[in-house]
Scaffold this active site. Structure first.
Site, PDB file in Angstrom:
ATOM      1  N   ALA A 133       8.562  -7.998   0.562  1.00 26.09           N
ATOM      2  CA  ALA A 133       8.200  -6.803   0.698  1.00 26.09           C
ATOM      3  C   ALA A 133       9.089  -6.075   1.430  1.00 26.09           C
ATOM      4  O   ALA A 133       9.934  -5.046   1.160  1.00 26.09           O
ATOM      5  CB  ALA A 133       6.829  -6.740   1.368  1.00 26.09           C
ATOM      6  N   GLU A 134       9.002  -6.200   2.862  1.00 30.82           N
ATOM      7  CA  GLU A 134      10.116  -5.528   3.706  1.00 30.82           C
ATOM      8  C   GLU A 134      11.602  -5.317   3.324  1.00 30.82           C
ATOM      9  O   GLU A 134      12.142  -4.447   3.349  1.00 30.82           O
ATOM     10  CB  GLU A 134       9.975  -5.989   5.309  1.00 30.82           C
ATOM     11  CG  GLU A 134       8.525  -5.746   5.895  1.00 30.82           C
ATOM     12  CD  GLU A 134       8.617  -4.177   6.351  1.00 30.82           C
ATOM     13  OE1 GLU A 134       9.831  -3.793   6.854  1.00 30.82           O
ATOM     14  OE2 GLU A 134       7.872  -3.485   6.153  1.00 30.82           O
TER      15      GLU A 134
ATOM     16  N   CYS B 153      -4.224  -9.296   3.195  1.00 26.88           N
ATOM     17  CA  CYS B 153      -3.858  -8.062   4.179  1.00 26.88           C
ATOM     18  C   CYS B 153      -4.697  -8.362   5.599  1.00 26.88           C
ATOM     19  O   CYS B 153      -5.635  -8.564   5.533  1.00 26.88           O
ATOM     20  CB  CYS B 153      -4.488  -6.754   3.670  1.00 26.88           C
ATOM     21  SG  CYS B 153      -4.353  -5.321   4.731  1.00 26.88           S
TER      22      CYS B 153
ATOM     23  N   HIS C  76       1.607 -16.172   1.675  1.00 24.58           N
ATOM     24  CA  HIS C  76       2.384 -15.529   2.931  1.00 24.58           C
ATOM     25  C   HIS C  76       2.242 -16.553   3.938  1.00 24.58           C
ATOM     26  O   HIS C  76       0.948 -16.856   4.648  1.00 24.58           O
ATOM     27  CB  HIS C  76       1.743 -14.412   3.212  1.00 24.58           C
ATOM     28  CG  HIS C  76       2.652 -13.439   4.044  1.00 24.58           C
ATOM     29  ND1 HIS C  76       2.572 -12.284   4.111  1.00 24.58           N
ATOM     30  CD2 HIS C  76       3.350 -13.892   5.097  1.00 24.58           C
ATOM     31  CE1 HIS C  76       3.537 -11.888   5.076  1.00 24.58           C
ATOM     32  NE2 HIS C  76       4.032 -12.860   5.682  1.00 24.58           N
TER      33      HIS C  76
ATOM     34  N   VAL D 230       0.643  -1.405  -0.019  1.00 28.42           N
ATOM     35  CA  VAL D 230       0.135   0.117  -0.057  1.00 28.42           C
ATOM     36  C   VAL D 230       0.965   1.321  -0.046  1.00 28.42           C
ATOM     37  O   VAL D 230       1.784   1.466   0.875  1.00 28.42           O
ATOM     38  CB  VAL D 230      -1.062   0.090   1.178  1.00 28.42           C
ATOM     39  CG1 VAL D 230      -1.821   1.238   1.315  1.00 28.42           C
ATOM     40  CG2 VAL D 230      -1.893  -1.364   1.068  1.00 28.42           C
TER      41      VAL D 230
ATOM     42  N   GLN E 149      -3.209  -5.512  -8.222  1.00 25.07           N
ATOM     43  CA  GLN E 149      -3.924  -6.091  -6.976  1.00 25.07           C
ATOM     44  C   GLN E 149      -5.062  -5.136  -6.655  1.00 25.07           C
ATOM     45  O   GLN E 149      -5.031  -3.904  -6.509  1.00 25.07           O
ATOM     46  CB  GLN E 149      -2.946  -6.194  -6.049  1.00 25.07           C
ATOM     47  CG  GLN E 149      -3.598  -7.135  -4.844  1.00 25.07           C
ATOM     48  CD  GLN E 149      -2.656  -7.261  -3.722  1.00 25.07           C
ATOM     49  OE1 GLN E 149      -2.623  -6.276  -2.832  1.00 25.07           O
ATOM     50  NE2 GLN E 149      -2.426  -8.559  -3.303  1.00 25.07           N
TER      51      GLN E 149
END
Length: 484
Positions: A232-233, A108, A175, A25, A79
């Site tokens: 991601a991170e 999410c 995930h 996001v 997405q």
């Protein structure tokens, strides 16, 4: 051409992508995707887009997808978060010409997803998910993919994945954490769950979780057998992760800022990226952290980035031989490297025994407060309490709002249709009706319009009669004058 499916879709359309940048996001915007692609990423996702907003707001579409064409930003997957099959598919139809696939966000875990009823909070509603994917698979000209989180039980996770595959999902990203594993409670992602899903389905599978460097990517592929790995991170702290490099932070920051000059994005995105890139350095130079938080222009951000670079170069020049990184870091703070999020115990040690020393509070505490599990108040609520000491934030005392029959938003208390104002306005206009509760007077105004038109007709007839009488009088007078 018929759309490709499963393995053929991954091989031909996605070019056998192994290195994937996650949908984030406000963080996987075009400029960041281009930076990541320059440094090893083979596939990128857009930020999570809200299907209902995308469908109704042309500006939202333009800002997030319809902007300047960029051929190098492919392959690309868009997405969406959604909880309504028709809304999801209509939004996807507007996006399908600008991407290679449409992804449904089922992963999410944040509070906003709980409030909006999407993301991981749909994972128990299998009938709804089947309808959404079946309809998308039938209507779209591009494949439909899904990103999910796991259940605590491996068996249930496998059945969940098989259900999505049967409904028409052509690629699955797993995930390896449950929806409860987030923030300080994130913990380690379960590759065992991912491996079980990979063995149980015939469509391509991407893994997500525990990825901090290239060796983690390689180990994950080896242990789970997945087709690709999503980060991601890890990607946010080191955009060159998939190259297996740990470059100087200012190199990545300067390159990103150059791309932003060409492909602008909101300043909040840029600031957030620099907070991630400079994370470890900003712990050392707190004043520059505050400046970065306050700066209002892109030029100002560039200046802060330049000052951080000068400080680090000065520190390198004064470095003693044999000096090692501090704070237990694997590299010096000016080198791109992973950030390991502290767990609950470590967070309490950092912030004091209660975890609230100096007013510092974790995101988890705020969410517990939102759920009514904590007596702690956020800074914003503390300010409100000072202004109004009698104000209560007890969730049990909050008024319970009835939902709109049409969209689920709070309905107007006096609405004659039991709807929110937006839905009420549409219906009242369509049916030429009044809703005093929302101040909508379509029927009244219509009747007034008819009445006005009727009165105007009467006036016009009277005026015509008057003019006729005047004309007749004038004609009679002329005739009389002629006779005399």
């Amino acid at each position: 051409m018929p759309k490709l499916r499963g393995e053929a879709f991954w091989r031909e359309t996605l070019r056998s992508a192994h290195y994937v940048v996650a949908p984030m996001v406000d963080q996987s915007e075009l400029a960041w995707r281009l930076l990541s692609r320059r440094h090893g990423a083979q596939l990128c996702y857009t930020p999570m887009l809200h299907a209902q907003v995308f469908l109704r707001d042309a500006n939202y579409r333009r800002e997030n997808l319809y902007g300047e064409a960029c051929p190098e930003d492919r392959p690309l997957i868009v997405q969406f978060c959604a909880n309504d099959p028709e809304v999801f598919v209509q939004a996807a139809l507007l996006a399908q010409d600008y991407c290679d696939a449409i992804d449904l966000n089922l992963g999410c875990p944040q509070m906003i997803a709980k409030r909006g009823h999407y993301g991981a909070f749909l994972q128990e509603e299998w009938d709804l998910l089947q309808r959404m994917i079946l309809l998308a698979n039938e209507k779209l000209s591009v494949p439909i993919t899904c990103k999910i989180r796991v259940f605590p039980e491996i068996d249930k996770t496998v059945k969940y994945a098989q259900m999505l595959e049967k409904a028409g999902c052509q690629l699955l990203t797993v995930h390896g954490r449950t929806k409860e594993q987030k923030g300080p409670l994130a913990g380690v992602a379960s590759w065992e769950h991912i491996q079980a899903v990979r063995k149980a389905v015939s469509i391509p599978v991407f893994a997500n979780g525990n990825i901090q460097c290239l060796s983690d990517v390689e180990e994950c592929i080896r242990k789970t057998g997945v087709h690709g790995v999503m980060s991601a991170e890890g990607n946010l702290h080191n955009p060159a992760l998939f190259e297996g490099r740990n470059p100087l932070v200012w190199e990545m920051a300067e390159e990103y800022l150059e791309i932003v000059q060409k492909y602008p994005c909101p300043l909040s995105y840029v600031r957030a990226h620099l907070f991630k890139l400079w994370h470890h350095t900003l712990q050392v130079y707190q004043q520059l952290r505050e400046e970065l938080a306050k700066v209002k222009t892109l030029e100002g951000i560039v200046d802060v980035n330049r000052e951080l670079k000068l400080r680090c170069q000065e520190e390198i020049a004064n470095q003693k031989e044999g000096e090692k990184p501090k704070e237990g870091l694997p590299f010096f703070h000016w080198i791109c490297q992973p950030y390991v999020r502290p767990g609950p115990k470590e967070r309490c040690k950092e912030n004091g025994a209660s975890g609230t020393e100096k007013g510092v509070r974790g995101k988890r505490a705020l969410e517990e407060e939102e759920d009514g599990n904590s007596e702690l108040l956020s800074k914003n609520k503390q300010k409100k309490k000072l202004r109004n000491p009698n104000k209560s934030f007890d969730p049990s005392l909050k008024p319970k709002y009835a939902k709109c029959d049409q969209c689920g938003n709070p309905k107007g208390n006096k609405c004659v249709f039991n709807m929110c104002r937006g839905c009420c306005k549409k219906r009242a206009f369509k049916e030429t009706a009044d809703c005093p509760g929302h101040g909508l007077l379509f029927k009244t105004k219509y009747e007034k319009s008819l009445s006005w038109q009727s009165s105007q007709t009467v006036i016009q007839k009277a005026e015509i009669s008057r003019r006729g009488a005047v004309a007749a009088g004038e004609a009679a007078a002329l005739k009389e004058a002629g006779d005399s």
